[in-house]
Scaffold this active site. Structure first.
Site, PDB file in Angstrom:
ATOM      1  N   CYS A  80     180.458  45.060  -2.404  1.00 26.85           N
ATOM      2  CA  CYS A  80     180.271  46.517  -2.367  1.00 26.85           C
ATOM      3  C   CYS A  80     180.306  47.080  -0.950  1.00 26.85           C
ATOM      4  CB  CYS A  80     178.996  46.927  -3.099  1.00 26.85           C
ATOM      5  SG  CYS A  80     177.523  45.937  -2.865  1.00 26.85           S
TER       6      CYS A  80
ATOM      7  N   SER B  20     173.027  49.540   5.157  1.00 26.96           N
ATOM      8  CA  SER B  20     172.461  48.267   5.621  1.00 26.96           C
ATOM      9  C   SER B  20     171.075  48.445   6.217  1.00 26.96           C
ATOM     10  CB  SER B  20     173.386  47.592   6.631  1.00 26.96           C
ATOM     11  OG  SER B  20     173.323  48.245   7.885  1.00 26.96           O
TER      12      SER B  20
ATOM     13  N   ASP C  39     182.354  59.184   1.884  1.00 28.10           N
ATOM     14  CA  ASP C  39     181.350  58.491   2.680  1.00 28.10           C
ATOM     15  C   ASP C  39     180.224  59.506   2.946  1.00 28.10           C
ATOM     16  OD1 ASP C  39     180.142  56.612   4.459  1.00 28.10           O
ATOM     17  OD2 ASP C  39     181.055  57.716   6.137  1.00 28.10           O
ATOM     18  N   ARG C  40     179.046  59.044   3.311  1.00 31.26           N
ATOM     19  CA  ARG C  40     177.944  59.986   3.553  1.00 31.26           C
ATOM     20  C   ARG C  40     177.783  60.317   5.036  1.00 31.26           C
ATOM     21  NH1 ARG C  40     171.560  58.813   2.837  1.00 31.26           N
ATOM     22  NH2 ARG C  40     171.918  58.425   5.059  1.00 31.26           N
ATOM     23  N   ASP C  41     177.245  59.380   5.811  1.00 30.45           N
ATOM     24  CA  ASP C  41     176.919  59.684   7.221  1.00 30.45           C
ATOM     25  C   ASP C  41     178.191  59.930   8.035  1.00 30.45           C
ATOM     26  OD1 ASP C  41     173.958  59.209   7.061  1.00 30.45           O
ATOM     27  OD2 ASP C  41     174.656  57.236   6.434  1.00 30.45           O
TER      28      ASP C  41
ATOM     29  N   GLY D  14     172.185  58.038  12.639  1.00 31.19           N
ATOM     30  CA  GLY D  14     171.868  56.613  12.618  1.00 31.19           C
ATOM     31  C   GLY D  14     170.752  56.315  11.642  1.00 31.19           C
TER      32      GLY D  14
ATOM     33  N   CYS E 113     175.539  50.482  -0.871  1.00 24.14           N
ATOM     34  CA  CYS E 113     175.439  49.034  -0.651  1.00 24.14           C
ATOM     35  C   CYS E 113     174.235  48.786   0.248  1.00 24.14           C
ATOM     36  CB  CYS E 113     176.705  48.485   0.012  1.00 24.14           C
ATOM     37  SG  CYS E 113     176.437  46.804   0.638  1.00 24.14           S
TER      38      CYS E 113
ATOM     39  N   ASP F 260     175.657  62.029  11.575  1.00 26.40           N
ATOM     40  CA  ASP F 260     175.270  60.616  11.642  1.00 26.40           C
ATOM     41  C   ASP F 260     174.275  60.403  12.779  1.00 26.40           C
ATOM     42  OD1 ASP F 260     174.984  57.917  11.604  1.00 26.40           O
ATOM     43  OD2 ASP F 260     177.123  57.447  11.709  1.00 26.40           O
TER      44      ASP F 260
ATOM     45  N   LYS G   1     185.315  56.209   9.265  1.00 24.64           N
ATOM     46  CA  LYS G   1     185.522  54.910   9.906  1.00 24.64           C
ATOM     47  C   LYS G   1     186.694  54.175   9.260  1.00 24.64           C
ATOM     48  CE  LYS G   1     181.381  52.830   9.802  1.00 24.64           C
ATOM     49  NZ  LYS G   1     180.164  52.131  10.247  1.00 24.64           N
TER      50      LYS G   1
HETATM   51 MG   LIG Z   1     180.224  57.184   7.967  1.00 24.18          MG
HETATM   52 ZN   LIG Z   2     176.764  45.288  -0.998  1.00 24.36          ZN
END
Ligand SMILES: [Mg+2]
Ligand SMILES: [Zn+2]
Length: 181
Positions: free
Chosen positions: A106, A53, A8-10, A18, A89, A16, A134
């Site tokens: 995704c 997102s 995962d990145r953040d 945000g 995604c 993170d 998470k």
């Molecule tokens: Mg994360």
């Molecule tokens: Zn997606």
């Protein structure tokens, strides 16, 4: 077929803050690049799988994400830990703008990014690991049938450890654990 660590990145690679989308907001967590170099030297491909997102929500666009990602890849290259791929995604099921507001396969906890990477780069999911901050990261790894899922405390407050094989401080400790398997 290559064994792989999915990241995962953040909250795993960078702090993170945000919806990070600019280079000056991108703060590497301590020890991340050297941990990734150790994984690379042990033969693991490194693949980032990140929900973004913020694109659906209109906070930034795909070009801005691509620009930041290019810079991030250069940092990994310079550290001797080249990334095989970065999957993201851009969707959200109900927030944001067309064409990004939709159900997709995704967005984690769905496993679509891991499965697509495995097909594109001939990755061996059964010998691979998912590292995230998470529960949705853990679920994505489980659904992709990876060998193990590592939850790190360097990102979001850990409220549930469900799906995690181990919970560790950050990516350095996650790499230690992966390298002992
Ligand atoms: Mg994360
Ligand atoms: Zn997606």
């Amino acid at each position: 077929m290559r064994k792989t660590v999915f990241l995962d990145r953040d909250g795993v690679i960078n702090v993170d803050h945000g919806y990070v989308h600019q280079i000056d907001q991108f703060e590497f967590l301590p020890g991340v690049l050297s941990a990734c170099r150790r994984l690379h030297e042990a033969g693991y491909a490194l693949v980032v799988v990140t929900n973004q997102s913020g694109i659906a929500r209109g906070y930034y666009d795909e070009a801005q994400f691509a620009h930041l990602t290019q810079w991030m890849k250069e940092q990994f290259n310079a550290a001797g830990a080249p990334l095989t791929a970065v999957y993201y995604c851009p969707h959200h099921p109900d927030k944001g703008n067309d064409p990004y507001v939709r159900d997709c396969d995704c967005r984690k906890p769905e496993p679509g990014m891991l499965v697509a990477a495995a097909q594109a780069y001939e990755l061996d999911l059964a010998r691979s690991y998912m590292i995230g901050d998470k529960p949705s990261d853990m679920t994505a790894g489980r659904q992709a049938d990876v060998s193990g899922c590592v939850l790190v405390r360097s990102g979001k407050q850990v409220e549930s450890t469900e799906g995690a094989d181990v919970v560790v401080e950050g990516l350095q400790q996650a790499a230690d654990w992966v390298l002992k398997q």
